[in-house]
Design an enzyme around this catalytic site. Structure first.
Site, PDB file in Angstrom:
ATOM      1  CE  LYS A  98       2.449  -3.906 -11.918  1.00 21.95           C
ATOM      2  NZ  LYS A  98       1.945  -4.623 -10.750  1.00 21.95           N
ATOM      3  CE  LYS A 180       0.584   5.032  -9.494  1.00 24.42           C
ATOM      4  NZ  LYS A 180      -0.482   4.368  -8.814  1.00 24.42           N
ATOM      5  CE  LYS A 183      10.493   2.234  -1.970  1.00 23.98           C
ATOM      6  NZ  LYS A 183      10.846   1.295  -0.927  1.00 23.98           N
TER       7      LYS A 183
HETATM    8  P1  AMP Z   1       1.164   0.539  -5.017  1.00 25.15           P
HETATM    9  O1  AMP Z   1       2.417   0.772  -4.260  1.00 25.15           O
HETATM   10  O2  AMP Z   1       1.219   1.042  -6.423  1.00 25.15           O
HETATM   11  O3  AMP Z   1       0.610  -0.838  -4.895  1.00 25.15           O
HETATM   12  O4  AMP Z   1       0.074   1.472  -4.330  1.00 25.15           O
HETATM   13  C1  AMP Z   1      -0.394   1.335  -3.012  1.00 25.15           C
HETATM   14  C2  AMP Z   1      -1.468   2.382  -2.790  1.00 25.15           C
HETATM   15  O5  AMP Z   1      -0.886   3.696  -2.874  1.00 25.15           O
HETATM   16  C3  AMP Z   1      -2.589   2.358  -3.840  1.00 25.15           C
HETATM   17  O6  AMP Z   1      -3.843   2.627  -3.221  1.00 25.15           O
HETATM   18  C4  AMP Z   1      -2.230   3.454  -4.803  1.00 25.15           C
HETATM   19  O7  AMP Z   1      -3.378   4.027  -5.429  1.00 25.15           O
HETATM   20  C5  AMP Z   1      -1.533   4.476  -3.892  1.00 25.15           C
HETATM   21  N1  AMP Z   1      -0.469   5.211  -4.595  1.00 25.15           N
HETATM   22  C6  AMP Z   1       0.655   4.687  -5.156  1.00 25.15           C
HETATM   23  N2  AMP Z   1       1.423   5.656  -5.699  1.00 25.15           N
HETATM   24  C7  AMP Z   1       0.774   6.829  -5.486  1.00 25.15           C
HETATM   25  C8  AMP Z   1       1.052   8.198  -5.814  1.00 25.15           C
HETATM   26  N3  AMP Z   1       2.161   8.552  -6.441  1.00 25.15           N
HETATM   27  N4  AMP Z   1       0.169   9.132  -5.428  1.00 25.15           N
HETATM   28  C9  AMP Z   1      -0.969   8.778  -4.772  1.00 25.15           C
HETATM   29  N5  AMP Z   1      -1.300   7.521  -4.434  1.00 25.15           N
HETATM   30  C10 AMP Z   1      -0.448   6.540  -4.787  1.00 25.15           C
END
Ligand code: AMP
Length: 313
Positions: A98, A180, A183
């Site tokens: 980050k 991955k 947003k």
């Molecule tokens: P975040 O929005 O990055 O805090 O992620 C929230 C949850 O979604 C976490 O458990 C991440 O591991 C999962 N996650 C976020 N992006 C992806 C993605 N592209 N594919 C699979 N899981 C995701």
């Protein structure tokens, strides 16, 4: 919430409710650690509450909370920050990532983000935390903090375990399929659960398929579309288009159209439920108030114990 969050993590949260008492948080104090738009933050928080309920988190069963409404999160984070060595935080991979992504937005809160996460977990004395592999270092840090706290102030917390997701999928970005879906990569990289069908068609049509010189291996963008199609549309379309791919007759536009239509049908019940919820703001507020009451009780108990261990009354 985007399709990656849902397929990778949140649909398992829904399943966990069957066998466990769960607390799910919309973590707005975490959201402000990277650049954000104050005029949008409030409505983004309620959008996330709506998404959680629309995908099946049941506010009568699980507690849905908004982190900033329960002041004990930051209170416990402060106490934990006084026992967490800075060197532990500097080695957390997301801090480095980050800081590189937002070099003008590196601050104390970004470094101590995992301490707030530890507080989110320990405040509810959670036994298990559903994590993806990208979040394991944070959970390990929480466990280290627990050991240190217990050693310094007496047995108080137990070490939370990782609850690994059943067939958790990693969904890649449509516009940059080596990363991955997220947003932060821009609106063409992800499908939001709330996206309308035409927007979904447009985004999938724009998805990157082949990048660089062609090789024998399937490109990451094509593999991602096939993966998505299988997850949301089932085997039949997937297998027939995979047959075309293997025969060398696949037109990517057909793969994209089939994937877009499968995503649209898959999201339809969620979209419909979301529309109903948009018309029921009082129901959402009631859900969050009930989560706050139930989770708040546990939070108060935990803080009483923590403070008395520290000699604070
Ligand atoms: P975040 O929005 O990055 O805090 O992620 C929230 C949850 O979604 C976490 O458990 C991440 O591991 C999962 N996650 C976020 N992006 C992806 C993605 N592209 N594919 C699979 N899981 C995701």
């Amino acid at each position: 919430m985007h399709l990656g969050n849902y397929l990778g993590a949140i649909r398992n949260w829904v399943a966990m409710q069957e066998t466990r008492d769960c607390v799910y948080g919309v973590v707005d104090y975490h959201a402000i650690t990277t650049p954000f738009e104050p005029r949008e933050l409030g409505s983004d928080v309620w959008d996330m509450v709506m998404d959680l309920i629309a995908v099946g988190v049941d506010p009568e069963d699980s507690a849905i909370i908004i982190q900033s409404q329960i002041p004990q999160h930051t209170e416990l984070a402060w106490i934990l920050s006084t026992i967490t060595p800075i060197s532990w935080l500097e080695r957390v991979p997301t801090y480095k990532e980050k800081s590189e992504m937002h070099p003008d937005y590196v601050h104390l809160g970004l470094l101590s983000y995992p301490v707030l996460m530890a507080a989110d977990i320990l405040l509810y004395r959670a036994d298990e935390v559903p994590v993806g592999d990208d979040q394991l270092p944070h959970l390990e840090l929480t466990r280290e903090i627990v050991r240190r706290f217990n050693h310094m102030f007496g047995e108080t917390f137990s070490e939370p375990q990782a609850f690994f997701q059943r067939d958790s999928a990693r969904i890649m970005s449509l516009s940059d399929p080596e990363k991955k879906m997220s947003k932060s990569l821009g609106p063409n990289s992800y499908i939001a659960l709330a996206d309308e069908p035409d927007l979904i068609r447009k985004k999938v049509r724009k998805a990157v398929t082949d990048i660089g010189p062609s090789t024998d291996a399937m490109s990451p963008g094509v593999a991602n579309l096939f993966g998505l199609l299988k997850l949301v549309g089932g085997d039949s379309d997937h297998d027939s288009l995979m047959g075309d791919y293997e025969a060398g007759t696949l037109r990517y536009v057909d793969l994209k159209d089939a994937t877009a239509e499968a995503i649209i049908s898959f999201l339809e019940p969620i979209r419909n439920r979301r529309r109903e919820l948009e018309r029921e703001p009082e129901a959402l507020e009631k859900a969050v108030a009930s989560g706050r009451d139930r989770a708040g009780e546990i939070a108060v108990e935990t803080m009483d114990t923590v403070k008395s261990r520290l000699g604070i009354r």
